[in-house]
Design a protein around this motif. Structure first.
Motif, PDB file in Angstrom:
ATOM      1  N   THR A  53       8.775   0.582 -10.900  1.00  0.00           N
ATOM      2  CA  THR A  53       9.040   1.916 -10.353  1.00  0.00           C
ATOM      3  C   THR A  53       8.193   2.154  -9.111  1.00  0.00           C
ATOM      4  N   ALA A  54       6.906   1.831  -9.192  1.00  0.00           N
ATOM      5  CA  ALA A  54       6.008   2.010  -8.049  1.00  0.00           C
ATOM      6  C   ALA A  54       6.421   1.115  -6.893  1.00  0.00           C
ATOM      7  N   ARG A  55       6.821  -0.127  -7.196  1.00  0.00           N
ATOM      8  CA  ARG A  55       7.247  -1.061  -6.158  1.00  0.00           C
ATOM      9  C   ARG A  55       8.481  -0.528  -5.430  1.00  0.00           C
ATOM     10  N   LYS A  56       9.389   0.077  -6.174  1.00  0.00           N
ATOM     11  CA  LYS A  56      10.612   0.623  -5.576  1.00  0.00           C
ATOM     12  C   LYS A  56      10.294   1.809  -4.662  1.00  0.00           C
ATOM     13  N   GLU A  57       9.338   2.621  -5.082  1.00  0.00           N
ATOM     14  CA  GLU A  57       8.996   3.825  -4.317  1.00  0.00           C
ATOM     15  C   GLU A  57       8.091   3.533  -3.123  1.00  0.00           C
ATOM     16  N   ASP A  58       7.310   2.454  -3.193  1.00  0.00           N
ATOM     17  CA  ASP A  58       6.321   2.149  -2.155  1.00  0.00           C
ATOM     18  C   ASP A  58       6.834   1.040  -1.247  1.00  0.00           C
ATOM     19  N   LYS A  59       7.592   1.411  -0.255  1.00  0.00           N
ATOM     20  CA  LYS A  59       8.187   0.432   0.654  1.00  0.00           C
ATOM     21  C   LYS A  59       7.141  -0.201   1.585  1.00  0.00           C
ATOM     22  N   LYS A  60       5.995   0.439   1.757  1.00  0.00           N
ATOM     23  CA  LYS A  60       4.948  -0.047   2.662  1.00  0.00           C
ATOM     24  C   LYS A  60       3.811  -0.734   1.911  1.00  0.00           C
ATOM     25  N   ARG A  61       4.084  -1.244   0.732  1.00  0.00           N
ATOM     26  CA  ARG A  61       3.019  -1.836  -0.084  1.00  0.00           C
ATOM     27  C   ARG A  61       2.406  -3.053   0.588  1.00  0.00           C
ATOM     28  N   ASP A  62       1.182  -3.342   0.214  1.00  0.00           N
ATOM     29  CA  ASP A  62       0.456  -4.497   0.720  1.00  0.00           C
ATOM     30  C   ASP A  62       1.133  -5.766   0.217  1.00  0.00           C
ATOM     31  N   ALA A  63       1.544  -6.631   1.118  1.00  0.00           N
ATOM     32  CA  ALA A  63       2.254  -7.856   0.753  1.00  0.00           C
ATOM     33  C   ALA A  63       1.391  -8.809  -0.059  1.00  0.00           C
ATOM     34  N   ASP A  64       0.079  -8.664  -0.004  1.00  0.00           N
ATOM     35  CA  ASP A  64      -0.827  -9.538  -0.744  1.00  0.00           C
ATOM     36  C   ASP A  64      -1.294  -8.939  -2.064  1.00  0.00           C
ATOM     37  N   ASP A  65      -0.741  -7.800  -2.466  1.00  0.00           N
ATOM     38  CA  ASP A  65      -1.113  -7.162  -3.734  1.00  0.00           C
ATOM     39  C   ASP A  65      -0.422  -7.901  -4.877  1.00  0.00           C
ATOM     40  N   ILE A  66      -1.139  -8.822  -5.490  1.00  0.00           N
ATOM     41  CA  ILE A  66      -0.579  -9.681  -6.534  1.00  0.00           C
ATOM     42  C   ILE A  66       0.016  -8.865  -7.679  1.00  0.00           C
TER      43      ILE A  66
END
Length: 101
Positions: A53-66
């Motif tokens: 859910t958070a991944r879907k809502e956060d389009k600007k997430r850190d690409a290295d956040d494992i």
């Protein structure tokens, strides 16, 4: 139903199937929440739903956040490091974190 498929995928460590079911739950949240029972979901499965859910809502997430990576991204990173790409999402995350420390 979707919850049964989710529990089955979790019990057999079928990470790709589990992620597909979680994505379905997130994409159809309103309908699923009115028709499915979440009473039997283990805590780590609930966490997977929340992460999706958070991944879907956060389009600007850190690409290295494992912790927020999809299974395919985790497998790619594991492969690049020469590590085993099989197992649950949680096992893949643990392997990547262990290799980084």
């Amino acid at each position: 139903n979707a919850i049964d498929n989710l529990l089955y995928a979790d019990s057999k460590n079928l990470a790709v199937l589990k992620e597909a079911v979680v994505d379905f739950l997130v994409d159809n949240g309103k309908e699923v929440s009115s028709k499915a029972s979440f009473n039997d979901l283990p805590g780590h499965v609930v966490k997977d739903v929340l992460v999706a859910t958070a991944r879907k809502e956060d389009k600007k997430r850190d690409a290295d956040d494992i912790d927020m990576m999809r299974v395919s991204e985790l497998r790619r990173k594991l492969h690049q490091k020469g590590l085993d790409v099989d197992g649950s999402r949680e096992a893949m995350i643990d392997a990547l974190k262990s290799s980084s420390s």
